[in-house]
Design a protein around this motif. Structure first.
Motif: not given
Length: 216
Positions: A65-76, A107-111, A150-152
């Motif tokens: 998704v999103k060309n494999g750009r790094p997303g983020a998971v938040c441990i708040v 969520g997934m990263a924007k460009e 193929r994700d990060d």
């Protein structure tokens, strides 16, 4: 050397030394066989490979998704009234399973967006909480499924003061029932099978492995 530097030096050293052999497959070619325009930009790549030892030709399909750009998971994380840490979890409706699931916000990263900026933006969009980059630490990068994706995904630890509990709201239609819970509750929920989301489970594992080495 402070604790952060000691930790950084520690994670660069392999715990189990290994010398990898040549990859068993030689990738000959890749081509895109499906692409969703808009939304998550979901795509599927077809890879043609040769087994190094036998010369056999194989085909694999890899999704991203999103060309494999790094997303983020938040441990708040924030202190409760006794100074002990509590963590933010929420109910998320997932189409793939057609079920509600307890998850950390993600969520997934924007460009051209860094993992820290992705974590900050996603947290604001999903919960209404606004934090600065100084409150975000990237603990590690994980891959949800190395077999087909193929994700990060950056595991972001976000520390907020006690006052932030008043700023949490269901500002995203995908989330509901946001809760602040202590680590013992997270552990019990995992043991009881109440948390089944793989990314949330992996992120919590990373947090627990690194927490003793941090200032927490």
């Amino acid at each position: 050397m402070d604790a952060a530097q000691e930790h950084s030096q520690h994670v660069r050293q392999p715990v189990v030394p290994v010398e990898d052999a040549l990859p068993p497959l030689v990738i000959e070619s890749e081509r895109e066989v499906f692409h969703e325009h808009g939304g998550a930009d979901f795509s599927v790549m077809e890879s043609t490979a040769i087994v190094r030892e036998t010369g056999e030709h194989l085909q694999f399909h890899v999704a991203s998704v999103k060309n494999g750009r790094p997303g983020a998971v938040c441990i708040v994380e924030q202190p409760d009234e006794h100074g002990n840490s509590v963590f933010l979890i929420a109910r998320h409706w997932r189409v793939a399973t057609q079920q509600w699931a307890w998850e950390f916000p993600r969520g997934m990263a924007k460009e051209a967006e860094t993992p820290i900026r992705t974590a900050i933006r996603e947290l604001a969009e999903e919960t209404g909480m606004h934090v600065s980059s100084s409150q975000v630490t990237i603990l590690q990068h994980i891959h949800a499924d190395t077999g087909v994706l193929r994700d990060d995904i950056a595991v972001a630890r976000i520390t907020v003061p006690r006052s932030y509990i008043e700023h949490v709201a269901n500002s995203d239609w995908e989330l509901a029932s946001l809760r602040w819970v202590p680590a013992t509750t997270v552990q019990r929920m995992i043991a009881n099978g109440e948390i089944t989301d793989g990314i949330t489970l992996a992120a919590w594992s990373v947090y627990c492995a690194q927490a003793p080495l941090s200032s927490h």
